[in-house]
Scaffold this active site. Structure first.
Site, PDB file in Angstrom:
ATOM      1  N   ALA A 264       0.777  -1.237   0.000  1.00  0.00           N
ATOM      2  CA  ALA A 264       0.000   0.000   0.000  1.00  0.00           C
ATOM      3  C   ALA A 264       0.808   1.285   0.000  1.00  0.00           C
ATOM      4  O   ALA A 264       0.317   2.310  -0.485  1.00  0.00           O
ATOM      5  CB  ALA A 264      -0.944  -0.001   1.198  1.00  0.00           C
ATOM      6  N   GLY A 268      -1.296   6.521  -1.613  1.00  0.00           N
ATOM      7  CA  GLY A 268      -2.153   7.293  -2.500  1.00  0.00           C
ATOM      8  C   GLY A 268      -3.358   6.510  -2.985  1.00  0.00           C
ATOM      9  O   GLY A 268      -4.493   7.012  -2.975  1.00  0.00           O
ATOM     10  N   LYS A 269      -3.137   5.273  -3.397  1.00  0.00           N
ATOM     11  CA  LYS A 269      -4.255   4.458  -3.883  1.00  0.00           C
ATOM     12  C   LYS A 269      -5.133   3.996  -2.722  1.00  0.00           C
ATOM     13  O   LYS A 269      -6.350   3.853  -2.880  1.00  0.00           O
ATOM     14  CB  LYS A 269      -3.711   3.266  -4.674  1.00  0.00           C
ATOM     15  CG  LYS A 269      -2.899   3.662  -5.905  1.00  0.00           C
ATOM     16  CD  LYS A 269      -2.388   2.434  -6.646  1.00  0.00           C
ATOM     17  CE  LYS A 269      -1.460   2.833  -7.778  1.00  0.00           C
ATOM     18  NZ  LYS A 269      -0.179   3.385  -7.284  1.00  0.00           N
ATOM     19  N   ASP A 287       2.159  -3.119   4.280  1.00  0.00           N
ATOM     20  CA  ASP A 287       3.425  -2.770   3.653  1.00  0.00           C
ATOM     21  C   ASP A 287       4.556  -3.437   4.422  1.00  0.00           C
ATOM     22  O   ASP A 287       4.432  -3.707   5.623  1.00  0.00           O
ATOM     23  CB  ASP A 287       3.654  -1.263   3.593  1.00  0.00           C
ATOM     24  CG  ASP A 287       4.729  -0.916   2.563  1.00  0.00           C
ATOM     25  OD1 ASP A 287       4.393  -0.825   1.370  1.00  0.00           O
ATOM     26  OD2 ASP A 287       5.897  -0.758   2.953  1.00  0.00           O
ATOM     27  N   ASP A 333      -0.785  -3.564  -6.018  1.00  0.00           N
ATOM     28  CA  ASP A 333       0.062  -2.641  -6.779  1.00  0.00           C
ATOM     29  C   ASP A 333       1.504  -3.065  -6.479  1.00  0.00           C
ATOM     30  O   ASP A 333       2.121  -2.576  -5.541  1.00  0.00           O
ATOM     31  CB  ASP A 333      -0.214  -1.198  -6.356  1.00  0.00           C
ATOM     32  CG  ASP A 333       0.482  -0.195  -7.247  1.00  0.00           C
ATOM     33  OD1 ASP A 333       0.341  -0.302  -8.476  1.00  0.00           O
ATOM     34  OD2 ASP A 333       1.180   0.688  -6.719  1.00  0.00           O
ATOM     35  N   CYS A 386       3.547   0.021 -12.327  1.00  0.00           N
ATOM     36  CA  CYS A 386       3.888   1.231 -13.087  1.00  0.00           C
ATOM     37  C   CYS A 386       5.085   0.928 -13.990  1.00  0.00           C
ATOM     38  O   CYS A 386       6.149   1.530 -13.873  1.00  0.00           O
ATOM     39  CB  CYS A 386       4.165   2.403 -12.155  1.00  0.00           C
ATOM     40  SG  CYS A 386       5.385   2.089 -10.861  1.00  0.00           S
TER      41      CYS A 386
END
Length: 452
Positions: A264, A268-269, A287, A333, A386
């Protein structure tokens, strides 16, 4: 009197570049040095531009330097090479800095750093470059591999990856985009205000901005005014790229669901998920590092996100404290190479290799295997990164689906606004690129549905 990084902009740039070369992150070093700096706002902006510009265009700079240096660059003393890069960037890329000022300031910095033996050499190379820069034999765009390396400043391994993904014209366009500066995009916090009201507040404060093309909460800053951005302390916005803003929407999260954000930080997400579910869903954010868990908690507090519980956990191990099949939605992510955000983290192109991509792909698959059992029947898992490398995107999804017939790939294009159609591949995965999609970062996302 010898200047310090806190009172000389070019000395600050040099110190930051040296630390980055030793493995530090450019953004962290910028924050560290500028936070204790006495530099004025104009000089702070110059430091930021020089650091990111030199790291983004290091390959281009080195190609130009090699035309005027009588010895291979790799044989130069590292301190001398960084000074030459500092001077060259100003000569090639900053029209507002006179050539004599770029050369003289670099020479004076060499003296200040007690590199007297290199002063004549640095002065000679930079003056020769200034006189001959119009005749530098830049590779033509048609010579795509050399163009990507020496004009767009992509190392050889990355140039190959770009060419593997896209046809030549688009590979060149992506390379050019990655060599440029990124936009400043903000996600408006819908728990506190609206994009329209925030855009009005920006204008009142002297900033020029526009609503983003795809992300409904996105606002892109075109030109910053002298005043700070409005609403920072009040939690009106979060700095977040437009592609990143799309991810929470693609998870298809709703109020009253139980949601896991598996990797996480910085949050932001996670906080966006809290906003789109109106603080009415239970969100568990994990995290690996305690300090980054604190970042999630601090961000949630600032933005008014009351539905988030953040916990430290390394997902290379199964999260045995979480009940199997207990989450309606999971966002992974995943840690990745960051090729899609090289404009923001430009040192990444110089400290990674194709070997790193393979190692990261193994890590991504391991984490995916460890969180998949947590998805409820009829629940959904969104995998996002990303980056655009095949090994971290389609290859991960294809390998996972081959081993897990209980999951199927959903076609995201059929389930989102028609205005977003250009963002998706034929199989329905997100593939954003800066040269195609309103200058947003390059992202990949695939949504998996667990059958009953």
């Amino acid at each position: 009197m010898t200047s310090r990084p806190t009172d000389s902009p070019r000395r600050a740039v040099y110190e930051i570049l040296q630390r980055v070369a030793d493995g530090a992150f450019a953004d962290v070093m910028l924050d560290t040095i500028l936070s204790r700096s006495k530099l004025e706002a104009r000089d702070r902006r110059l430091v930021t531009e020089l650091v990111y510009g030199i790291l983004r265009l290091q390959g281009r700079i080195d190609f130009a330097l090699a035309q005027f240096c009588n010895q291979p660059l790799q044989r130069l003393q590292p301190e001398v090479l960084w000074l030459l890069r500092l001077g060259t960037y100003q000569l090639l890329e900053l029209d507002r800095v006179p050539a004599h000022a770029a050369v003289n300031s670099t020479v004076e910095l060499a003296r200040e750093l007690h590199l007297e033996q290199a002063v004549g050499f640095i002065n000679g190379v930079l003056r020769s470059l200034d006189r001959g820069k119009a005749s530098i034999p830049w590779p033509a765009p048609e010579k795509i591999k050399l163009y990507l390396q020496h004009v767009c400043s992509q190392p050889a391994w990355l140039s190959k990856e770009i060419m593997r993904q896209l046809p030549n014209v688009e590979a060149r366009a992506l390379g050019e985009s990655l060599a440029g500066p990124p936009p400043l995009t903000l996600r408006v916090n819908s728990l506190k205000t609206s994009p329209e009201d925030f855009l009005h507040a920006l204008g009142e404060a002297g900033h020029q901005a526009h609503l983003s093309t795809f992300a409904p909460e996105g606002v892109t800053i075109d030109r910053r005014g002298e005043k700070p951005l409005p609403g920072d302390a009040q939690g009106w916005y979060q700095v977040q790229d437009e592609a990143s803003i799309l991810i929470a929407h693609l998870l298809d999260a709703h109020p009253e669901q139980r949601i896991l954000d598996a990797c996480a930080a910085p949050g932001g997400k996670t906080t966006h998920l809290a906003a789109v579910t109106e603080n009415q869903s239970e969100i568990v954010a994990l995290d690996k590092y305690p300090r980054r868990v604190e970042m999630i908690q601090q961000g949630a507090l600032r933005l008014g996100c009351s539905s988030i519980t953040a916990k430290q956990w390394d997902l290379t191990e199964p999260a045995d404290f979480l009940e199997t099949q207990s989450f309606d939605r999971i966002l992974l992510d995943a840690p990745c190479s960051g090729l899609g955000v090289l404009r923001r983290n430009p040192e990444g192109r110089w400290n990674k290799s194709s070997v790193n991509l393979r190692e990261l792909a193994a890590l991504q698959r391991q984490i995916l295997e460890n969180i998949a059992p947590l998805v409820k029947p009829e629940g959904k898992l969104l995998y996002s990164v990303c980056t655009f490398s095949h090994g971290e995107t389609d290859a991960i999804i294809d390998g996972f689906l081959a081993d897990h017939p209980e999951f199927v790939l959903e076609n995201l294009q059929q389930q989102v606004s028609p205005d977003w159609a250009d963002l998706f591949t034929a199989r329905g995965t997100l593939r954003s690129y800066p040269h195609r999609h309103s200058n947003m970062d390059a992202f990949f996302a695939a949504r998996l549905h667990r059958r009953s």
